[in-house]
Structure formats: structure tokens, C-alpha cells
Design a protein around this motif. Structure first.
Motif, mmCIF file in Angstrom:
data_model
loop_
_atom_site.group_PDB
_atom_site.id
_atom_site.type_symbol
_atom_site.label_atom_id
_atom_site.label_comp_id
_atom_site.label_asym_id
_atom_site.label_seq_id
_atom_site.Cartn_x
_atom_site.Cartn_y
_atom_site.Cartn_z
ATOM 1 N N MET A 135 0.721 -1.202 -0.053
ATOM 2 C CA MET A 135 -0.278 -0.276 -0.212
ATOM 3 C C MET A 135 0.931 1.453 -0.079
ATOM 4 O O MET A 135 0.340 2.463 -0.505
ATOM 5 N N CYS A 136 2.552 1.004 0.861
ATOM 6 C CA CYS A 136 2.816 2.351 0.773
ATOM 7 C C CYS A 136 3.239 3.404 -0.388
ATOM 8 O O CYS A 136 3.659 2.901 -1.045
ATOM 9 N N ILE A 137 3.416 4.506 -0.229
ATOM 10 C CA ILE A 137 3.449 5.164 -1.293
ATOM 11 C C ILE A 137 4.689 6.258 -1.570
ATOM 12 O O ILE A 137 4.967 7.008 -2.055
ATOM 13 N N SER A 138 5.687 5.572 -0.319
ATOM 14 C CA SER A 138 6.663 6.150 0.120
ATOM 15 C C SER A 138 7.931 6.763 -0.997
ATOM 16 O O SER A 138 8.192 7.846 -0.652
ATOM 17 N N GLY A 139 7.781 5.629 -2.113
ATOM 18 C CA GLY A 139 8.841 5.981 -3.114
ATOM 19 C C GLY A 139 8.387 7.134 -3.727
ATOM 20 O O GLY A 139 8.867 8.439 -4.018
ATOM 21 N N GLN B 47 -2.118 12.213 -0.316
ATOM 22 C CA GLN B 47 -2.438 11.550 -1.364
ATOM 23 C C GLN B 47 -2.300 9.653 -1.201
ATOM 24 O O GLN B 47 -2.897 9.443 -2.235
ATOM 25 N N CYS B 48 -2.220 9.102 0.142
ATOM 26 C CA CYS B 48 -1.903 8.452 0.068
ATOM 27 C C CYS B 48 -2.837 7.212 0.692
ATOM 28 O O CYS B 48 -3.508 7.708 2.168
ATOM 29 N N PRO B 49 -3.657 6.676 0.453
ATOM 30 C CA PRO B 49 -4.443 6.123 0.588
ATOM 31 C C PRO B 49 -4.805 5.750 2.341
ATOM 32 O O PRO B 49 -5.941 5.692 3.059
ATOM 33 N N ALA B 50 -3.383 4.901 2.472
ATOM 34 C CA ALA B 50 -3.260 4.533 4.031
ATOM 35 C C ALA B 50 -3.193 5.516 5.045
ATOM 36 O O ALA B 50 -3.477 5.304 5.984
ATOM 37 N N PHE B 51 -2.757 7.034 4.823
ATOM 38 C CA PHE B 51 -2.531 8.039 5.361
ATOM 39 C C PHE B 51 -3.418 8.079 6.562
ATOM 40 O O PHE B 51 -4.342 8.365 6.182
ATOM 41 N N GLY B 52 -3.425 7.966 8.254
ATOM 42 C CA GLY B 52 -3.776 8.479 9.265
ATOM 43 C C GLY B 52 -4.387 7.517 9.106
ATOM 44 O O GLY B 52 -5.998 7.582 10.305
ATOM 45 N N GLU C 206 -4.874 3.204 8.261
ATOM 46 C CA GLU C 206 -4.269 1.995 8.650
ATOM 47 C C GLU C 206 -2.551 2.334 8.711
ATOM 48 O O GLU C 206 -1.459 1.590 9.768
ATOM 49 N N CYS C 207 -2.468 3.709 8.459
ATOM 50 C CA CYS C 207 -0.435 3.872 8.782
ATOM 51 C C CYS C 207 -1.028 4.909 9.670
ATOM 52 O O CYS C 207 -1.452 6.126 9.076
ATOM 53 N N THR C 208 -0.676 4.930 10.927
ATOM 54 C CA THR C 208 0.514 5.845 12.248
ATOM 55 C C THR C 208 1.413 5.719 12.745
ATOM 56 O O THR C 208 2.169 4.922 12.188
ATOM 57 N N LEU D 280 2.851 1.901 8.895
ATOM 58 C CA LEU D 280 3.213 0.749 7.169
ATOM 59 C C LEU D 280 4.465 1.118 6.344
ATOM 60 O O LEU D 280 5.309 0.030 5.694
ATOM 61 N N GLY D 281 5.305 2.407 6.010
ATOM 62 C CA GLY D 281 6.326 2.621 6.011
ATOM 63 C C GLY D 281 7.191 3.874 6.325
ATOM 64 O O GLY D 281 6.539 4.204 7.871
ATOM 65 N N ALA D 282 8.733 3.524 5.983
ATOM 66 C CA ALA D 282 9.145 4.136 7.509
ATOM 67 C C ALA D 282 9.478 5.947 7.040
ATOM 68 O O ALA D 282 9.501 6.455 8.411
ATOM 69 N N THR D 283 8.636 6.371 6.226
ATOM 70 C CA THR D 283 8.626 8.164 5.996
ATOM 71 C C THR D 283 7.226 8.217 6.986
ATOM 72 O O THR D 283 7.501 8.962 7.653
ATOM 73 N N MET D 284 6.501 6.882 7.554
ATOM 74 C CA MET D 284 5.843 7.342 8.924
ATOM 75 C C MET D 284 6.158 7.567 10.523
ATOM 76 O O MET D 284 6.305 7.619 11.274
ATOM 77 N N ALA E 235 8.684 12.692 5.906
ATOM 78 C CA ALA E 235 7.350 13.673 5.338
ATOM 79 C C ALA E 235 5.704 13.252 6.087
ATOM 80 O O ALA E 235 4.973 14.038 5.807
ATOM 81 N N CYS E 236 5.391 11.753 5.828
ATOM 82 C CA CYS E 236 4.656 11.342 6.356
ATOM 83 C C CYS E 236 4.245 11.121 8.146
ATOM 84 O O CYS E 236 3.344 12.271 8.932
ATOM 85 N N ALA E 237 5.148 11.400 9.092
ATOM 86 C CA ALA E 237 5.479 11.836 10.108
ATOM 87 C C ALA E 237 4.691 13.444 10.727
ATOM 88 O O ALA E 237 3.883 13.610 10.953
HETATM 89 S S1 SF4 Z 1 4.802 5.698 5.171
HETATM 90 FE FE1 SF4 Z 1 2.168 5.417 5.697
HETATM 91 S S2 SF4 Z 1 1.035 6.736 4.951
HETATM 92 FE FE2 SF4 Z 1 3.088 7.397 4.012
HETATM 93 S S3 SF4 Z 1 2.898 6.548 2.286
HETATM 94 FE FE3 SF4 Z 1 3.598 4.786 3.524
HETATM 95 S S4 SF4 Z 1 1.802 4.217 3.999
HETATM 96 FE FE4 SF4 Z 1 1.098 5.869 2.767
#
Ligand code: SF4
Lengths: 360, 95
Positions: A313-317, A328-333, A335-337, A342-346, A352-354
Motif C-alpha cells: 500500500m505504501c507510496i513512500s517512494g 494522497q496516500c490511501p493508508a495515511f492516517g 491503516e498507517c499512523t 507501514l512505511g519508513a516515512t511515517m 514527510a508522512c510523520a
Molecule cells: S508511510 Fe504510511 S502514509 Fe506514508 S506513504 Fe507509506 S503507507 Fe502511506
């Protein structure tokens, strides 16, 4: 009042700089802040929301935690699971998900994973525990390389045979060049990384500014620093100039920090590196020189054949390339918190996600 | 790990052959290795990353930046408008 801090947060001065930017900006400009520390400050202070709408800030890949490939995290996990190993790391790597789990999960199952504040702490642990193998996860940009170099020199001086580094060092200028050389590049100017430039100086940035005709301004990390740097960038863009102007003069000298550069040069050599999100970038990393092979965990332990897999799911790339923003990531906030990344950027403070999750 | 705030060196000492210091961050004390800022003195400010001081903050350069920003404000004031181009009497509405 705390010196070198509060004065750079003066709201009146920030408003004046914002107004000056608005007065100067005519065209539409895309500016990347390459450093995650800047991303964090920009989002936290809402600077992106205060700028005139024709200026777009895009977030760059300058979060060392975020660009460490999953394959390397899986190697860290394999080492951490090994009996007799004390695995040490900066705290923010602990929750980064590998293919199946994180260092924090191994730790909660009783694995000997220890967060350290400085690589010298890991050297001390090795000196105190001669019957254990202490491995330090040497990640980061030009800012952490000098400390990691000194840790290796110190371990060599103490004749430790139970200390090693799992190295995943990355360098900023080659990543900037790779972004600018991409055929669909939109970035026209860079807020350059203030602390990376503090170590390495401005030479590489001058070469990039001249070669790609992009303005570059190294900036400090307080709101006034960032606004002053953006003003310098917008002026250059409007006047058709492309050079390096140093906003962060109180810390960045043109030659960088010679003692730190020398130590890095003695211990590490430049190599190709794979970046999470960006892929392989030639000459964009550091590895230990052959003289220090005894301190190289990849050399010392059997780690071949470990290949990481990304969460689907992660679009961190795309986020690390500045193509998309976290919301813009469907998981933001959802599935992913930050509690369940779910990804390192969180995970990282500089991711950036964090940063978007922490927007006040 | 690249986030850093400036701190003031309050003590310098040696440990395992390395130059180390205690750094004061607005009241919170922490240790840092000072090997990369060999000429640093007690009372000076430094930026610390992952346990290593990477630069001595240059007071003169900091003062010069503020001088330049002050001039920016004054230049606008002389023209009788604020930096938004509004007459100065209206400035500060958003405060
Ligand atoms: S870290 Fe989480 S919110 Fe950021 S792109 Fe990956 S899945 Fe989406």
C-alpha cells in the motif's frame, strides 16, 4: 529567551520575510527542501500554507531513516536475532518496518536491541562486553558519517575485535543530481541541507547549481531561517540567477568542517547505493575502506541472500521523489499512523508522512 | 537524527582519550564529543548531531544576518508602506 533559537522564531520578522517573498514572487516556482529536518519545520510551522500560492514546496528524500532500503533493514533484523549479538542503533531506526517486523518487535521478544544516542556509546558497550559482538547500525547522511568514522577509529585504537558497523551511509549531492537529471523533473531550486553543508561545505552545491542552473541556498532550521532562504531563492529565480547563497552563515563555512571531512575520508570510501524510493544512485553512498574490513558487519557475519520486500500500500517512494504528498496516500492516517507505521516515512521525525501527522 | 538545536558548552573534559563536553540546551544538559571542534571554548554555542558537535556558531555572522533583516524592515518603512505594500498605518492588522 534562549540564544540562537528564540530570535529565529520572531513572528514579526517572519511576517516581514513572508511579505517580502510575496512582493518578489511573480512566476510559478517549484522549490524542493531536500532535508527532512526542513520538511519537519515547514509543516510544523505551517510555512507551506503561508507562502504565496504560486510557490510550491516539494519534500525531498533527505530522511536517512526513510531511504534505508528494506533489504538492509532485514539484514539488521537478522543480526539482531542472532544470539550473542548486541544490536545498537539510533532510536529512530527501531520502529522502521522491515519485510516482516521491526527492531522494536525483536526487542520486545527479548532480543538485545539497544537504542544509543551516539556511536561512541556502542564502542563503550563493546569494551565493557568482550564476550558479546556489538553491532552499530551506521545510517545517515554526511552529518552522522563523522561520528561513525570516529567510532571506528576509536574501536581500532582500543583494539576491539567485537565491534562492527552495518553501514548504509548516503550522500546528498548525488541524490540532488539524480532528481535533476530525471526527464520529468519539475524542481527549479533547492533549500540545501544546513547541517550536511556544515560538515561538507559548499563546493558540491556550487557545481550542481552551475551544471543544472538551479539556485541553492543552505538554510538553518528555524522559521526565520527558512523564510530568509526562500526569499533568497525566489529572488534568484525571478532574476534568472542560479548560484549558491548561504543563509546559514553562523554554522556553514564554505570549506565545511575540515576535521570531520578528514575523518570521514580516512575511514569511508564512496560507493554506489540503493535508496528506498529512488533506486540505485551511482557514487551516492559510503562504505568502510578495505583497511577497516574487520569492523564491517557485512564482512564479519553471513548476511548474503537477504532481500527485502516493500509493503504494497505504501507510496513512500513517490513521496521521497517529491511526486506525491502524504495525504494522497490511501493508508495515511488510517491503516498507517505513527503508532502503527507501514512505511519508513511515517516512523522518523524527519519523514514527510510523520511530519503531516504532527501538523498542529 | 539530523534534527539539532544549538547548545552552549558548559564544561570540557577528556574521556578515553577523546575531547568531550557537557552541552546546555535551554537548561537540559547532555554530553557530546568535541573532537571535530577542537578549538571550541566553554561559553560558545555549537550544533550537535548524534552525539558529535559539528560546528561552532559564529556570533558575528549571526549578528550580520539580523542586521540585514532589520535593514529590510527599515527600507520598507522609509517608503511609508509595510512589506505587503499597504500604508504603514494599516500594518499589524493581522497581529
Ligand atoms: S508511510 Fe504510511 S502514509 Fe506514508 S506513504 Fe507509506 S503507507 Fe502511506
Amino acid at each position: 529567551m534562549f540564544k540562537h533559537l528564540d530570535e529565529y522564531r520572531d513572528p514579526a520578522l517572519a511576517r516581514r520575510l513572508l511579505a517580502e517573498i510575496a512582493g518578489v514572487a511573480r512566476g510559478r516556482w517549484v522549490i524542493m527542501e531536500i532535508c527532512g529536518g526542513h520538511t519537519h519545520a515547514i509543516i510544523r510551522h505551517g510555512i507551506d500554507l503561508l507562502l504565496p500560492e504560486q510557490l510550491e514546496l516539494v519534500h525531498g528524500p533527505g530522511c536517512p531513516v526513510c531511504v534505508t532500503p528494506v533489504g538492509l533493514i532485514d539484514k539488521a533484523l537478522a543480526l539482531a536475532r542472532r544470539p550473542g549479538v548486541v544490536f545498537t542503533s539510533f532510536g529512530d531506526m527501531l520502529r522502521v518496518p522491515g519485510s516482516r517486523e521491526s527492531l522494536a518487535q525483536i526487542r520486545s521478544r527479548g532480543g538485545d536491541v539497544r537504542p544509543v544516542y551516539s556511536p561512541l556509546e556502542a564502542v563503550n558497550l563493546a569494551a565493557q562486553n568482550p564476550d558479546r559482538q556489538v553491532v552499530f547500525f551506521a545510517v545517515g547522511f554526511e552529518t552522522t558519517a563523522p561520528g561513525n568514522a570516529l567510532a571506528v577509529q576509536q574501536a581500532a585504537r582500543l583494539e576491539l575485535t567485537n565491534f562492527s558497523l552495518l553501514v548504509s551511509h548516503v550522500l546528498v549531492p548525488p541524490a540532488i543530481s539524480a532528481l535533476l537529471a530525471a526527464p520529468d523533473n519539475r524542481i527549479q531550486a533547492f533549500l540545501a541541507p544546513g547541517h550536511v553543508c556544515t560538515v561538507e561545505g559548499l563546493e558540491a552545491y556550487e557545481a550542481i547549481a552551475a551544471r543544472y542552473r538551479v539556485p541553492m541556498v543552505p538554510a538553518g532550521f528555524e522559521p526565520v531561517d527558512i523564510l530568509a532562504a526562500l526569499l533568497l531563492l525566489v529572488r534568484q529565480l525571478e532574476e534568472g540567477r542560479a548560484g549558491v547563497e548561504n543563509e546559514y552563515r553562523r554554522s556553514v563555512r564554505p570549506e565545511g568542517n575540515p576535521a570531520a571531512r578528514r575523518a570521514v575520508e580516512q575511514v569511508f570510501e564512496v560507493c554506489d547505493r540503493n535508496w528506498r524510493g529512488l533506486g540505485e544512485i551511482p557514487a551516492s553512498g559510503l562504505r568502510l575502506r578495505p583497511e577497516f574490513a574487520a569492523f564491517d558487519a557485512e564482512n564479519k557475519f553471513e548476511l548474503e541472500g537477504i532481500e527485502g520486500r516493500e509493503a504494497t500500500m505504501c507510496i513512500s517512494g513517490a513521496i521521497l521523489r517529491g511526486e506525491q504528498k502524504p495525504p494522497q496516500c490511501p493508508a495515511f492516517g488510517r491503516e498507517c499512523t505513527p503508532a502503527n507505521p507501514l512505511g519508513a516515512t511515517m516512523v522518523s521525525n524527519e519523514g514527510a508522512c510523520a511530519a503531516y501527522m504532527h501538523r498542529p | 537524527m539530523c534534527l539539532a538545536v544549538p547548545g552552549k558548552v558548559v564544561e570540557i573534559f577528556e574521556e578515553n582519550g577523546l575531547k568531550m563536553g557537557h552541552i546546555d540546551y535551554a537548561g537540559a544538559l547532555s554530553r557530546a564529543c568535541l573532537e571535530y571542534v577542537p578549538e571550541i571554548r566553554v561559553g560558545e554555542y555549537t550544533v550537535v548531531h548524534a552525539g558529535f558537535a559539528l560546528s561552532i556558531l559564529d556570533e558575528e555572522e549571526a549578528a550580520k544576518s539580523f542586521e540585514a533583516w532589520r535593514e529590510l524592515q527599515e527600507a520598507a518603512a522609509r517608503e511609508g508602506v509595510d512589506l505587503f505594500g499597504r500604508p504603514l498605518a494599516d500594518a499589524g492588522d493581522e497581529d
